[in-house]
Design a protein around this motif. Structure first.
Motif, PDB file in Angstrom:
ATOM      1  N   VAL A  33       0.858  -1.174   0.000  1.00  0.00           N
ATOM      2  CA  VAL A  33       0.000   0.000   0.000  1.00  0.00           C
ATOM      3  C   VAL A  33       0.897   1.228   0.000  1.00  0.00           C
ATOM      4  O   VAL A  33       1.796   1.349   0.832  1.00  0.00           O
ATOM      5  N   PHE A  73       0.595   5.218   0.502  1.00  0.00           N
ATOM      6  CA  PHE A  73      -0.391   6.170   0.985  1.00  0.00           C
ATOM      7  C   PHE A  73       0.262   7.480   1.389  1.00  0.00           C
ATOM      8  O   PHE A  73       1.451   7.556   1.666  1.00  0.00           O
ATOM      9  N   PHE A 127       4.925   9.774  -0.909  1.00  0.00           N
ATOM     10  CA  PHE A 127       4.163   8.660  -0.361  1.00  0.00           C
ATOM     11  C   PHE A 127       5.017   7.832   0.593  1.00  0.00           C
ATOM     12  O   PHE A 127       6.242   7.836   0.515  1.00  0.00           O
ATOM     13  N   SER A 132       5.203   3.755   1.380  1.00  0.00           N
ATOM     14  CA  SER A 132       4.742   2.427   0.968  1.00  0.00           C
ATOM     15  C   SER A 132       5.025   1.465   2.101  1.00  0.00           C
ATOM     16  O   SER A 132       6.065   1.544   2.764  1.00  0.00           O
ATOM     17  N   VAL A 152      -2.065   1.917   8.472  1.00  0.00           N
ATOM     18  CA  VAL A 152      -2.571   3.107   7.783  1.00  0.00           C
ATOM     19  C   VAL A 152      -3.558   3.847   8.679  1.00  0.00           C
ATOM     20  O   VAL A 152      -3.481   5.070   8.829  1.00  0.00           O
ATOM     21  N   VAL A 181      -6.486  11.638   2.785  1.00  0.00           N
ATOM     22  CA  VAL A 181      -5.710  10.411   2.587  1.00  0.00           C
ATOM     23  C   VAL A 181      -5.802   9.986   1.123  1.00  0.00           C
ATOM     24  O   VAL A 181      -6.891   9.916   0.557  1.00  0.00           O
ATOM     25  N   LEU A 223      -4.593   6.692  -1.169  1.00  0.00           N
ATOM     26  CA  LEU A 223      -4.123   5.325  -0.955  1.00  0.00           C
ATOM     27  C   LEU A 223      -4.202   4.546  -2.263  1.00  0.00           C
ATOM     28  O   LEU A 223      -5.197   4.614  -2.975  1.00  0.00           O
ATOM     29  N   LYS A 224      -3.146   3.809  -2.540  1.00  0.00           N
ATOM     30  CA  LYS A 224      -3.115   2.922  -3.700  1.00  0.00           C
ATOM     31  C   LYS A 224      -2.599   1.574  -3.227  1.00  0.00           C
ATOM     32  O   LYS A 224      -1.602   1.511  -2.497  1.00  0.00           O
ATOM     33  N   ALA A 225      -3.270   0.483  -3.603  1.00  0.00           N
ATOM     34  CA  ALA A 225      -2.883  -0.844  -3.134  1.00  0.00           C
ATOM     35  C   ALA A 225      -2.595  -1.779  -4.296  1.00  0.00           C
ATOM     36  O   ALA A 225      -3.293  -1.763  -5.307  1.00  0.00           O
TER      37      ALA A 225
END
Length: 102
Positions: A3, A5, A40, A42, A54, A70, A72-74
């Motif tokens: 993730v 974020f 970011f 990670s 998170v 926030v 967020l990329k997963a």
């Protein structure tokens, strides 16, 4: 899973370094593999443990600012470990070696 974020306090002024540092502190103390850059942080691990970190990072910023944004990329992929390092190493390999400061 990995993730990436970003937690941004809203309404605390232009300099948000102290608030962001609290979020990064939570990540570092988690013991999970992580990497922080200018935009970011990670973090790598299982869904529940990553999302808990998170949430705690967001809560740490929210304690200093009443409003938080926030992003967020997963990357959710079973059977992958050490993705934080392996993905970068693969790109470096394709480019003929590690990135050199220029």
């Amino acid at each position: 899973m990995i993730v990436a974020f970003s937690v941004t306090p809203i309404g605390t002024g232009e300099d948000v370094g102290a608030e962001v540092a609290e979020a990064v502190r939570v990540v570092r103390e988690s013991g999970l593999p992580h990497r922080t850059d200018a935009m970011f942080t990670s973090i790598e691990g299982e869904w529940d443990e990553v999302m808990d970190v998170v949430k705690r990072a967001v809560d740490a910023v929210k304690a200093r600012a009443g409003r938080v944004s926030v992003v967020l990329k997963a990357d959710i992929r079973d059977g992958v470990t050490d993705g934080l390092t392996a993905k970068v190493a693969r790109v470096d390999e394709l480019l003929g070696g590690p990135e050199r400061a220029g």
